[in-house]
Design a protein around this motif. Structure first.
Motif, PDB file in Angstrom:
ATOM      1  N   LYS A 163       0.836  -1.199   0.000  1.00 39.46           N
ATOM      2  CA  LYS A 163       0.000   0.000   0.000  1.00 39.46           C
ATOM      3  C   LYS A 163       0.873   1.251   0.000  1.00 39.46           C
ATOM      4  CE  LYS A 163      -4.235  -1.626   2.243  1.00 39.46           C
ATOM      5  NZ  LYS A 163      -5.172  -1.397   3.376  1.00 39.46           N
ATOM      6  N   LEU A 164       0.355   2.322  -0.594  1.00 40.73           N
ATOM      7  CA  LEU A 164       1.036   3.605  -0.615  1.00 40.73           C
ATOM      8  C   LEU A 164       0.266   4.613   0.214  1.00 40.73           C
ATOM      9  CD1 LEU A 164       3.280   5.442  -1.844  1.00 40.73           C
ATOM     10  CD2 LEU A 164       1.628   6.008  -3.649  1.00 40.73           C
ATOM     11  N   ALA A 165       0.977   5.358   1.074  1.00 40.28           N
ATOM     12  CA  ALA A 165       0.360   6.402   1.876  1.00 40.28           C
ATOM     13  C   ALA A 165       1.265   7.629   1.887  1.00 40.28           C
ATOM     14  CB  ALA A 165       0.117   5.916   3.307  1.00 40.28           C
ATOM     15  N   LEU A 166       0.665   8.796   2.096  1.00 41.26           N
ATOM     16  CA  LEU A 166       1.393  10.061   2.136  1.00 41.26           C
ATOM     17  C   LEU A 166       1.190  10.732   3.482  1.00 41.26           C
ATOM     18  CD1 LEU A 166       0.253  11.581  -1.301  1.00 41.26           C
ATOM     19  CD2 LEU A 166       2.240  10.094  -0.878  1.00 41.26           C
ATOM     20  N   TYR A 167       2.260  11.352   3.961  1.00 35.65           N
ATOM     21  CA  TYR A 167       2.261  12.073   5.229  1.00 35.65           C
ATOM     22  C   TYR A 167       3.155  13.281   5.018  1.00 35.65           C
ATOM     23  CZ  TYR A 167       1.362  11.295  10.311  1.00 35.65           C
ATOM     24  OH  TYR A 167       0.888  11.324  11.597  1.00 35.65           O
ATOM     25  N   GLY A 168       2.946  14.363   5.750  1.00 33.24           N
ATOM     26  CA  GLY A 168       3.896  15.458   5.698  1.00 33.24           C
ATOM     27  C   GLY A 168       5.254  14.994   6.201  1.00 33.24           C
ATOM     28  N   ARG A 169       6.336  15.534   5.629  1.00 32.90           N
ATOM     29  CA  ARG A 169       7.675  15.052   5.982  1.00 32.90           C
ATOM     30  C   ARG A 169       7.953  15.185   7.481  1.00 32.90           C
ATOM     31  NH1 ARG A 169      12.786  14.105   3.504  1.00 32.90           N
ATOM     32  NH2 ARG A 169      14.473  14.441   4.994  1.00 32.90           N
ATOM     33  N   ARG A 170       7.648  16.342   8.063  1.00 35.41           N
ATOM     34  CA  ARG A 170       7.915  16.544   9.488  1.00 35.41           C
ATOM     35  C   ARG A 170       7.088  15.590  10.350  1.00 35.41           C
ATOM     36  NH1 ARG A 170      11.076  20.431  11.262  1.00 35.41           N
ATOM     37  NH2 ARG A 170      11.898  21.938   9.768  1.00 35.41           N
ATOM     38  N   ALA A 171       5.845  15.384   9.978  1.00 33.84           N
ATOM     39  CA  ALA A 171       4.987  14.469  10.723  1.00 33.84           C
ATOM     40  C   ALA A 171       5.504  13.035  10.625  1.00 33.84           C
ATOM     41  CB  ALA A 171       3.556  14.555  10.206  1.00 33.84           C
ATOM     42  N   ALA A 172       5.990  12.661   9.437  1.00 32.75           N
ATOM     43  CA  ALA A 172       6.527  11.312   9.252  1.00 32.75           C
ATOM     44  C   ALA A 172       7.777  11.112  10.103  1.00 32.75           C
ATOM     45  CB  ALA A 172       6.839  11.074   7.782  1.00 32.75           C
ATOM     46  N   ALA A 173       8.661  12.117  10.122  1.00 38.50           N
ATOM     47  CA  ALA A 173       9.875  12.017  10.925  1.00 38.50           C
ATOM     48  C   ALA A 173       9.544  11.919  12.410  1.00 38.50           C
ATOM     49  CB  ALA A 173      10.773  13.227  10.658  1.00 38.50           C
ATOM     50  N   LYS A 174       8.563  12.698  12.852  1.00 42.60           N
ATOM     51  CA  LYS A 174       8.146  12.636  14.255  1.00 42.60           C
ATOM     52  C   LYS A 174       7.593  11.262  14.589  1.00 42.60           C
ATOM     53  CE  LYS A 174       5.176  14.944  17.661  1.00 42.60           C
ATOM     54  NZ  LYS A 174       4.174  16.021  17.882  1.00 42.60           N
ATOM     55  N   ASP A 175       6.809  10.697  13.686  1.00 39.76           N
ATOM     56  CA  ASP A 175       6.242   9.365  13.885  1.00 39.76           C
ATOM     57  C   ASP A 175       7.351   8.322  13.988  1.00 39.76           C
ATOM     58  OD1 ASP A 175       4.010   7.605  14.135  1.00 39.76           O
ATOM     59  OD2 ASP A 175       4.236   7.026  12.043  1.00 39.76           O
ATOM     60  N   ALA A 176       8.437   8.543  13.236  1.00 41.36           N
ATOM     61  CA  ALA A 176       9.549   7.600  13.239  1.00 41.36           C
ATOM     62  C   ALA A 176      10.489   7.805  14.421  1.00 41.36           C
ATOM     63  CB  ALA A 176      10.338   7.735  11.940  1.00 41.36           C
ATOM     64  N   GLY A 177      10.411   8.983  15.045  1.00 38.02           N
ATOM     65  CA  GLY A 177      11.296   9.263  16.160  1.00 38.02           C
ATOM     66  C   GLY A 177      12.663   9.764  15.749  1.00 38.02           C
ATOM     67  N   VAL A 178      12.729  10.460  14.587  1.00 39.38           N
ATOM     68  CA  VAL A 178      14.000  10.988  14.088  1.00 39.38           C
ATOM     69  C   VAL A 178      13.828  12.448  13.676  1.00 39.38           C
ATOM     70  CG1 VAL A 178      14.781   8.730  13.291  1.00 39.38           C
ATOM     71  CG2 VAL A 178      13.517  10.225  11.720  1.00 39.38           C
ATOM     72  N   PRO A 179      14.920  13.236  13.591  1.00 34.57           N
ATOM     73  CA  PRO A 179      14.832  14.608  13.083  1.00 34.57           C
ATOM     74  C   PRO A 179      14.411  14.595  11.613  1.00 34.57           C
ATOM     75  CG  PRO A 179      16.898  14.257  14.258  1.00 34.57           C
ATOM     76  CD  PRO A 179      16.278  12.916  14.068  1.00 34.57           C
ATOM     77  N   PRO A 180      13.700  15.619  11.130  1.00 34.89           N
ATOM     78  CA  PRO A 180      13.201  15.628   9.753  1.00 34.89           C
ATOM     79  C   PRO A 180      14.258  15.932   8.708  1.00 34.89           C
ATOM     80  CG  PRO A 180      12.574  17.650  10.854  1.00 34.89           C
ATOM     81  CD  PRO A 180      13.196  16.774  11.904  1.00 34.89           C
TER      82      PRO A 180
END
Length: 210
Positions: A163-180
């Motif tokens: 599956k393909l999904a889109l998230y804002g870059r900063r939100a994705a980095a926060k979800d991953a626990g890393v700096p954007p």
């Protein structure tokens, strides 16, 4: 299966890694995703967050723990310890090649023994402009399954595909626990019959190979 689903199918995610042989052993041991995940030798420099998360959605918390456990035992680094949240239960690890993996379930309680079954394999792209990138993919024949304004988009896909999904870059980095922040290559390619092309954020799609 309708024609739109056929067109939107991602057959495989290809990770570009420094050591393909070692990466193949790691991924087979950690997740066992078969041909849906492939590796090839890296050729371009990259630093920081690469702008994507690979997510495995499973049925219950003990299955999350099983996948996270085998990943760490095989050499992954924990970015976020598994825990409960309002949406369910999950954790995040980083593979030895640098790719970020999230293992999650919407369930907060176990209803049986842990398994090694993956319900959904999701490629989450952290993009600069969710609305514009959503339109880019709509123009290439994908259809939306879920959309939350300019924050999150998930596209329809056949059950056996990625599956393909889109998230804002900063939100994705926060979800991953890393700096954007990050520079250089994404070190990922997407194998699908709707390729080849590059999207607005530089993610490369190629024609799927057997």
């Amino acid at each position: 299966m309708n024609s739109t689903a056929n067109q939107s199918a991602i057959d495989s995610v290809i990770l570009e890694v420094p050591d393909p042989a070692a990466a193949a052993v790691f991924y087979d041991t950690a997740f066992g995703l078969g041909d849906r995940l492939r590796v090839r030798a890296a050729q371009e420099a990259t630093t920081g967050f690469r702008g994507f998360i690979l997510s495995l959605v499973v049925s219950q918390p003990n299955t999350v723990d099983t996948f996270l456990g085998t990943a760490v035992e095989a050499g992954a680094t924990t970015l976020k310890q598994a825990k409960k949240s309002f949406w369910g239960y999950g954790g995040v690890v980083q593979a030895p090649d640098g790719a970020i993996w999230k293992i999650a379930t919407s369930s907060k309680k176990d209803t049986g023994p842990a398994t090694r079954e993956v319900e959904d394999f999701v490629l989450l792209l952290g993009v600069d402009n969710v609305k514009a990138t959503k339109q880019f993919y709509l123009d290439r024949g994908l259809s939306v399954a879920k959309s939350f304004g300019s924050k999150y988009v998930e596209f329809d896909a056949p059950s056996a595909s990625v599956k393909l999904a889109l998230y804002g870059r900063r939100a994705a980095a926060k979800d991953a626990g890393v700096p954007p922040e990050g520079t250089g290559s994404h070190r990922i390619a997407i194998g699908s019959d709707i390729g080849p092309f590059a999207d607005p954020d530089g993610f490369t799609w190629q024609v799927a190979t057997a």
